[in-house]
Design a protein around this motif. Structure first.
Motif, mmCIF file in Angstrom:
data_model
loop_
_atom_site.group_PDB
_atom_site.id
_atom_site.type_symbol
_atom_site.label_atom_id
_atom_site.label_comp_id
_atom_site.label_asym_id
_atom_site.label_seq_id
_atom_site.Cartn_x
_atom_site.Cartn_y
_atom_site.Cartn_z
ATOM 1 N N ILE A 147 0.853 -1.196 0.000
ATOM 2 C CA ILE A 147 0.000 0.000 0.000
ATOM 3 C C ILE A 147 0.883 1.239 0.000
ATOM 4 C CG2 ILE A 147 -1.822 1.229 1.249
ATOM 5 C CD1 ILE A 147 -2.622 -1.515 2.499
ATOM 6 N N ARG A 148 1.906 1.221 0.848
ATOM 7 C CA ARG A 148 2.831 2.358 0.916
ATOM 8 C C ARG A 148 3.504 2.613 -0.429
ATOM 9 N NH1 ARG A 148 7.777 3.838 0.679
ATOM 10 N NH2 ARG A 148 8.455 1.740 0.129
ATOM 11 N N GLN A 149 3.959 1.515 -1.065
ATOM 12 C CA GLN A 149 4.652 1.673 -2.355
ATOM 13 C C GLN A 149 3.775 2.367 -3.373
ATOM 14 O OE1 GLN A 149 6.320 -1.855 -4.091
ATOM 15 N NE2 GLN A 149 7.696 -2.244 -2.354
ATOM 16 N N ALA A 150 2.512 1.990 -3.409
ATOM 17 C CA ALA A 150 1.629 2.520 -4.452
ATOM 18 C C ALA A 150 1.008 3.850 -4.077
ATOM 19 C CB ALA A 150 0.528 1.500 -4.750
ATOM 20 N N LEU A 151 0.709 4.049 -2.810
ATOM 21 C CA LEU A 151 -0.125 5.197 -2.423
ATOM 22 C C LEU A 151 0.539 6.150 -1.451
ATOM 23 C CD1 LEU A 151 -3.449 3.224 -1.777
ATOM 24 C CD2 LEU A 151 -2.565 4.088 -3.955
ATOM 25 N N GLY A 152 1.743 5.806 -0.999
ATOM 26 C CA GLY A 152 2.348 6.597 0.065
ATOM 27 C C GLY A 152 1.642 6.328 1.367
ATOM 28 N N MET A 153 2.262 6.698 2.473
ATOM 29 C CA MET A 153 1.641 6.439 3.774
ATOM 30 C C MET A 153 2.109 7.493 4.763
ATOM 31 S SD MET A 153 1.376 2.763 5.691
ATOM 32 C CE MET A 153 0.496 2.111 4.280
ATOM 33 N N THR A 154 1.182 7.999 5.574
ATOM 34 C CA THR A 154 1.547 9.057 6.512
ATOM 35 C C THR A 154 1.319 8.658 7.961
ATOM 36 O OG1 THR A 154 -0.676 9.989 6.274
ATOM 37 C CG2 THR A 154 1.065 10.913 4.877
ATOM 38 N N LYS A 155 0.393 7.723 8.206
ATOM 39 C CA LYS A 155 0.032 7.439 9.587
ATOM 40 C C LYS A 155 -0.395 5.990 9.766
ATOM 41 C CE LYS A 155 -2.292 10.434 12.213
ATOM 42 N NZ LYS A 155 -3.254 11.120 13.092
#
Lengths: 347, 347
Positions: free
Chosen positions: B143-151
């Motif tokens: 998910i992070r790879q495709a969409l970025g992640m902040t929290k």
């Protein structure tokens, strides 16, 4: 109240919550002049003790509510839908522990520590919130009052007694089977009427009630919608994940909140919780003091601990909230509503 | 690798994780040329089967690492601190399943699905992350790879096997006592060396490992710090609440995330998870398909379900992540690191 007290009826008297209602009415010395215990045809004929006297449980019919002042319902939503208005029409005030009327805008949804004054607007029926909602709003309200609140994210750890006596028996019998090296039989949980059943013993099931189209369960949506209604905050951001555990009694909740004030500390939150009604603060981590279902079961209070400031969001706090789901989560909150009705001279 | 394979040592061979390491080396047909099983003096002398052959467990001493190519450590942090460098000095690569070196900046902390390339920088010791961290980052990375992640906000539901064989036995014996109507005896959980012990049977304990001064437990801080290190995101906002349950094997996690992209749906998240390594998507709520410890135990994968879009934050999603804490959470991730070392020709 007339001089002798009230005629009280309990609908669902033989259930996990009904039997606790009876015990609390006795413990609180509630002024019961006459007691009517009602149930389905299947459970009728059983006898239950109240103040040392034996009472026979009768099958619920509309006529049984004649002369009843206060009717405590906890026999499932369909029973409440069938009989609550019948009781009101005969002059009773109904305190309903099912989800039947909770989101009805003409029905107050009440946790006395939070919104007792909503009782003033009742139209005969008063709804008792979902067990997991009640303990959470008791813990959040003193914080909200002092600091404002913008967001709540909760993950629950719920006991099987919330699904009734048969679920407790199922958990115990499954536990014994697994300890014996045998296959556990599955018939009740997660939802009796659902197609599939899974063992709860030595397991965790992320389903309580059935699923809504948005992927949340009805239990999760209850927590979300009821919290906003009770706290009078339709704009509050609330989300929930509800999980059933192999615990007999005592729901636990891991709650993350964001408050409006940005300069608060754990000590400030402690002070608010310590001075709030219905709450016992158990938060001395170095002494391993924190709430657990095993220590909360059988008690009326909501226990709060593990208060931590979020490491990134300065207005974010984490709490661990535990309470007896049959007592504050159901029977005690219902009786407490009855006590509030007396106090406010509404009955 | 020489033609016959590797000389592999397991330190802590008789423990809950050590025995799983042995089973997985066999199951994966790992090229083991020679096997050295090590333990404390107390467990030395036991025999364990590997590929049908009996091996005697020996007491760990520095000399036992002579000639060892790969040493898998899982005998507690103090044992790793005592012997890991001794093993490295004798030419072994150490894959350490304790917390001893995880946050050491000279030690890669590796989950092969997430940061296999970090192995290229190893200096002899490679750390295997905390069990609860591993399964979460496997689920989050695609998910992070495709969409970025902040929290990330996680609440865990952790099995007793994470505390070792004696904790499993304690849970079972307590369960039997309670079913018999007897008082359970408490000696191990939540933390063996701690002053107070509580029953885990039919309970939930919000303490795993000891408490830090900030009110978080070490287990919670491990999840927070290790997640940032493995994902190379020191700026990621992570918070954790870790809770022990009466489950033998299989950690569950209720995870809330916020991603950078604001136009994503549950279907988008499903697609990312379905195509990711090491993940099995189990998310058909209407068919009651979701991950549970009872169905994840004994399997190598990380199971993800209950994916929901937050009702208020359009870039917020909720996930339910379950995996076998002894396998992907420990033994399998360690052996997988060994397989990655072979693939990258680092051993």
């Amino acid at each position: 109240m007339n001089e002798q007290g009230y005629h009280v009826a309990i609908v669902g008297a033989t259930g996990a919550v009904g039997t606790e209602m009876l015990a609390i009415l006795e413990e609180r010395q509630f002024p019961v002049k006459e007691l009517t215990l009602l149930s389905s045809a299947r459970s009728a004929g059983q006898t239950l003790l109240f103040n040392g006297q034996s009472h026979t449980v009768q099958e619920a019919t509309p006529e049984k509510f004649e002369g009843v002042d206060i009717a405590l319902f906890s026999a499932g939503g369909s029973v409440s839908k069938k009989f609550a208005q019948e009781a009101v029409d005969r002059g009773a005030i109904v305190i309903d522990n099912t989800s039947a009327f909770r989101m009805d805008e003409n029905v107050p949804l009440v946790v006395p520590e939070v919104n007792e004054q909503d009782l003033l607007d009742h139209n005969g029926i008063i709804a008792n919130p979902n067990c997991s909602t009640i303990q959470m709003v008791v813990a959040l309200e003193p914080i909200r009052q002092a600091l404002g609140m913008t967001k709540v994210i909760v993950s629950t750890y719920q006991a099987v007694s919330g699904a009734g006596v048969s679920a407790i028996e199922e958990m115990k019998s499954q536990s014994q089977s697994i300890l014996n090296g045998e296959q556990p039989s599955t018939e009740i949980l997660p939802v009796k009427s659902a197609e599939k059943h899974y063992p709860i013993a030595f397991n965790a099931i992320p389903q309580i009630d059935v699923f809504d189209d948005n992927g949340f369960t009805f239990e999760e949506m209850k927590m979300i919608n009821e919290t906003k209604k009770i706290m009078h905050m339709p704009e509050l951001k609330v989300s929930a994940t509800c999980v059933r555990l192999p615990v007999e009694t005592g729901h636990s909740e891991s709650v993350y909140i964001e408050v409006e004030k940005h300069d608060q500390t754990v000590e400030d939150i402690h002070r608010l919780l310590e001075n709030a009604p219905g709450i016992v603060l158990q938060d001395r981590p170095k002494e391993q003091l924190y709430p657990m279902p095993a220590t909360a079961a059988g008690k009326l209070d909501v226990f709060v601990g593990r208060v931590r400031q979020d490491l990134d969001e300065k207005n974010g706090f984490h709490l661990w909230v535990v309470s007896d789901n049959l007592l504050k989560g159901a029977a005690w909150n219902s009786v407490q509503i009855a006590e509030s009705l007396m106090k406010l001279k509404l009955v």
